[in-house]
Design a protein around this motif. Sequence first.
Motif, PDB file in Angstrom:
ATOM      1  N   MET A   1       0.872  -1.293  -0.073  1.00  0.00           N
ATOM      2  CA  MET A   1       0.090   0.027   0.027  1.00  0.00           C
ATOM      3  C   MET A   1       0.891   1.370   0.007  1.00  0.00           C
ATOM      4  O   MET A   1       1.731   1.296   0.514  1.00  0.00           O
ATOM      5  CB  MET A   1      -0.966  -0.091   1.254  1.00  0.00           C
ATOM      6  N   THR A   2       0.290   2.382  -0.827  1.00  0.00           N
ATOM      7  CA  THR A   2       1.111   3.473  -0.802  1.00  0.00           C
ATOM      8  C   THR A   2       0.532   4.532  -0.820  1.00  0.00           C
ATOM      9  O   THR A   2      -1.068   4.423  -0.924  1.00  0.00           O
ATOM     10  CB  THR A   2       1.886   3.755  -2.165  1.00  0.00           C
ATOM     11  N   ILE A   3       0.884   5.843  -0.470  1.00  0.00           N
ATOM     12  CA  ILE A   3      -0.065   7.048  -0.396  1.00  0.00           C
ATOM     13  C   ILE A   3      -0.876   7.146  -1.626  1.00  0.00           C
ATOM     14  O   ILE A   3      -1.954   7.657  -1.683  1.00  0.00           O
ATOM     15  CB  ILE A   3       0.751   8.204  -0.047  1.00  0.00           C
ATOM     16  N   ASP A   4      -0.355   7.075  -2.921  1.00  0.00           N
ATOM     17  CA  ASP A   4      -0.904   7.083  -4.059  1.00  0.00           C
ATOM     18  C   ASP A   4      -1.966   6.149  -4.164  1.00  0.00           C
ATOM     19  O   ASP A   4      -3.077   6.229  -4.675  1.00  0.00           O
ATOM     20  CB  ASP A   4       0.075   6.509  -5.294  1.00  0.00           C
ATOM     21  N   SER A   5      -1.825   4.765  -3.639  1.00  0.00           N
ATOM     22  CA  SER A   5      -3.040   3.766  -3.861  1.00  0.00           C
ATOM     23  C   SER A   5      -4.173   4.159  -2.833  1.00  0.00           C
ATOM     24  O   SER A   5      -5.345   3.913  -3.145  1.00  0.00           O
ATOM     25  CB  SER A   5      -2.560   2.285  -3.427  1.00  0.00           C
ATOM     26  N   VAL A   6      -3.913   4.781  -2.020  1.00  0.00           N
ATOM     27  CA  VAL A   6      -4.686   5.312  -0.930  1.00  0.00           C
ATOM     28  C   VAL A   6      -5.691   6.354  -1.465  1.00  0.00           C
ATOM     29  O   VAL A   6      -6.872   6.448  -1.445  1.00  0.00           O
ATOM     30  CB  VAL A   6      -4.258   5.580   0.473  1.00  0.00           C
ATOM     31  N   VAL A   7      -4.850   7.706  -2.135  1.00  0.00           N
ATOM     32  CA  VAL A   7      -5.473   8.559  -2.554  1.00  0.00           C
ATOM     33  C   VAL A   7      -6.421   7.939  -3.972  1.00  0.00           C
ATOM     34  O   VAL A   7      -7.611   8.467  -4.044  1.00  0.00           O
ATOM     35  CB  VAL A   7      -4.613   9.719  -3.091  1.00  0.00           C
ATOM     36  N   GLN A   8      -5.935   7.144  -4.705  1.00  0.00           N
ATOM     37  CA  GLN A   8      -6.828   6.596  -5.999  1.00  0.00           C
ATOM     38  C   GLN A   8      -8.148   5.802  -5.415  1.00  0.00           C
ATOM     39  O   GLN A   8      -9.234   5.973  -5.954  1.00  0.00           O
ATOM     40  CB  GLN A   8      -5.856   5.806  -6.650  1.00  0.00           C
ATOM     41  N   LYS A   9      -7.925   4.990  -4.505  1.00  0.00           N
ATOM     42  CA  LYS A   9      -9.026   4.334  -3.766  1.00  0.00           C
ATOM     43  C   LYS A   9     -10.118   5.293  -3.276  1.00  0.00           C
ATOM     44  O   LYS A   9     -11.245   5.127  -3.347  1.00  0.00           O
ATOM     45  CB  LYS A   9      -8.640   3.101  -2.937  1.00  0.00           C
ATOM     46  N   THR A  10      -9.332   6.391  -2.614  1.00  0.00           N
ATOM     47  CA  THR A  10     -10.297   7.247  -2.039  1.00  0.00           C
ATOM     48  C   THR A  10     -11.007   7.964  -2.973  1.00  0.00           C
ATOM     49  O   THR A  10     -12.434   8.484  -2.826  1.00  0.00           O
ATOM     50  CB  THR A  10      -9.581   8.236  -0.764  1.00  0.00           C
ATOM     51  N   GLY A  11     -10.380   8.231  -4.105  1.00  0.00           N
ATOM     52  CA  GLY A  11     -11.103   8.956  -4.924  1.00  0.00           C
ATOM     53  C   GLY A  11     -12.213   8.161  -5.625  1.00  0.00           C
ATOM     54  O   GLY A  11     -13.216   8.711  -6.100  1.00  0.00           O
ATOM     55  N   ILE A  12     -12.135   6.861  -6.027  1.00  0.00           N
ATOM     56  CA  ILE A  12     -13.178   6.087  -6.440  1.00  0.00           C
ATOM     57  C   ILE A  12     -14.196   5.970  -5.654  1.00  0.00           C
ATOM     58  O   ILE A  12     -15.420   6.160  -5.889  1.00  0.00           O
ATOM     59  CB  ILE A  12     -12.433   4.677  -6.657  1.00  0.00           C
ATOM     60  N   THR A  13     -14.049   5.729  -4.049  1.00  0.00           N
ATOM     61  CA  THR A  13     -15.123   5.776  -3.387  1.00  0.00           C
ATOM     62  C   THR A  13     -15.885   6.905  -3.062  1.00  0.00           C
ATOM     63  O   THR A  13     -17.073   6.839  -3.221  1.00  0.00           O
ATOM     64  CB  THR A  13     -14.291   5.153  -1.945  1.00  0.00           C
ATOM     65  N   LEU A  14     -15.046   8.080  -2.980  1.00  0.00           N
ATOM     66  CA  LEU A  14     -15.873   9.287  -2.950  1.00  0.00           C
ATOM     67  C   LEU A  14     -16.566   9.614  -4.218  1.00  0.00           C
ATOM     68  O   LEU A  14     -17.840  10.076  -4.173  1.00  0.00           O
ATOM     69  CB  LEU A  14     -14.963  10.325  -2.442  1.00  0.00           C
ATOM     70  N   GLY A  15     -16.058   9.321  -5.264  1.00  0.00           N
ATOM     71  CA  GLY A  15     -16.597   9.515  -6.767  1.00  0.00           C
ATOM     72  C   GLY A  15     -17.835   8.796  -6.945  1.00  0.00           C
ATOM     73  O   GLY A  15     -18.743   9.483  -7.332  1.00  0.00           O
ATOM     74  N   THR A  16     -17.941   7.732  -6.291  1.00  0.00           N
ATOM     75  CA  THR A  16     -19.217   6.776  -6.478  1.00  0.00           C
ATOM     76  C   THR A  16     -20.022   7.430  -5.537  1.00  0.00           C
ATOM     77  O   THR A  16     -21.418   7.436  -5.911  1.00  0.00           O
ATOM     78  CB  THR A  16     -18.945   5.315  -5.812  1.00  0.00           C
TER      79      THR A  16
END
Length: 281
Positions: free
Chosen positions: A57-72
């Motif tokens: 896990m990296t900060i980039d992967s956290v930001v990406q997954k958070t973006g997908i979740t909040l985007g949904t």
Amino acid sequence: MRSSNPVFARSEGFNGRGSSSGMSYPGYDAPPAPAYGQGAGYDAPQQTQAPVSTGPMTIDSVVQKTGITLGTTIVIAAATWILTGPITAESIPTLYALSMFGALVGFGLAMVNSFKKVVSPGLVLAYAAVEGVFVGAFSKAMEANFGGGLVMGAVVGTFAAVAGTLAAYKFFNIQVSDKFRKWTVAALFGFVAVSLFDFVLSFFGASFGFNGFGTIGFIASLIGLGLGVLMLILDFDFVERGIAARLPERESWRAAFGLTVTIIWIYIEMLRILAILRGND
């Protein structure tokens, strides 16, 4: 040090006991602890049910997954707003019914996600979608009752709260102690318990206004907003612990879930505060 946060308590890495401490994460064989900065990753998963990313896990992967979740959540909220049609006296009860449905189902999914040891991306996205129904319906009902501009104000306020908290956390190097965690999570559980109690009492006509739009409701929302900011600090700390423990990339979904819960919490409290202030003008 074990986390008190129910979202992260099920994960060893978020409690400072990931692969770097020599313990195995469920489904992974932890390699010998590498020197900090070396690119050693996780061995291939031992489970056969589904393929899982082997990278950390990296900060980039956290930001990406958070973006997908909040985007949904945002997309479903916008769809709910549009599909419920024009605001009329008859549509407002429907909006409140939809928001209650989204809140209750979302609460149930949040509990499942919080106490599930192996994170499920599908359940995280299901939570985000259901919360989108809640956020969209509740936001539209608030604008119908208290006038336009509330949602935009709440969005701006939420963005400012999240950005300001992150900046303070990084620039002032905020250290999260065990006592800070315990008191914050205890206050959070107490707040939720009182809110649920007032919700149940409302069915019997005995609500004391904790969830309402009067003085008590305003004080409750201010406390809720403060708790949201404190929970954001815990979220940032837990994410850093998970990255330092070199958790598998899949755990980014757990981090995204925790951040999404907190950001939605802050948005709703911000919206309530603005609605109450508008109503008292």
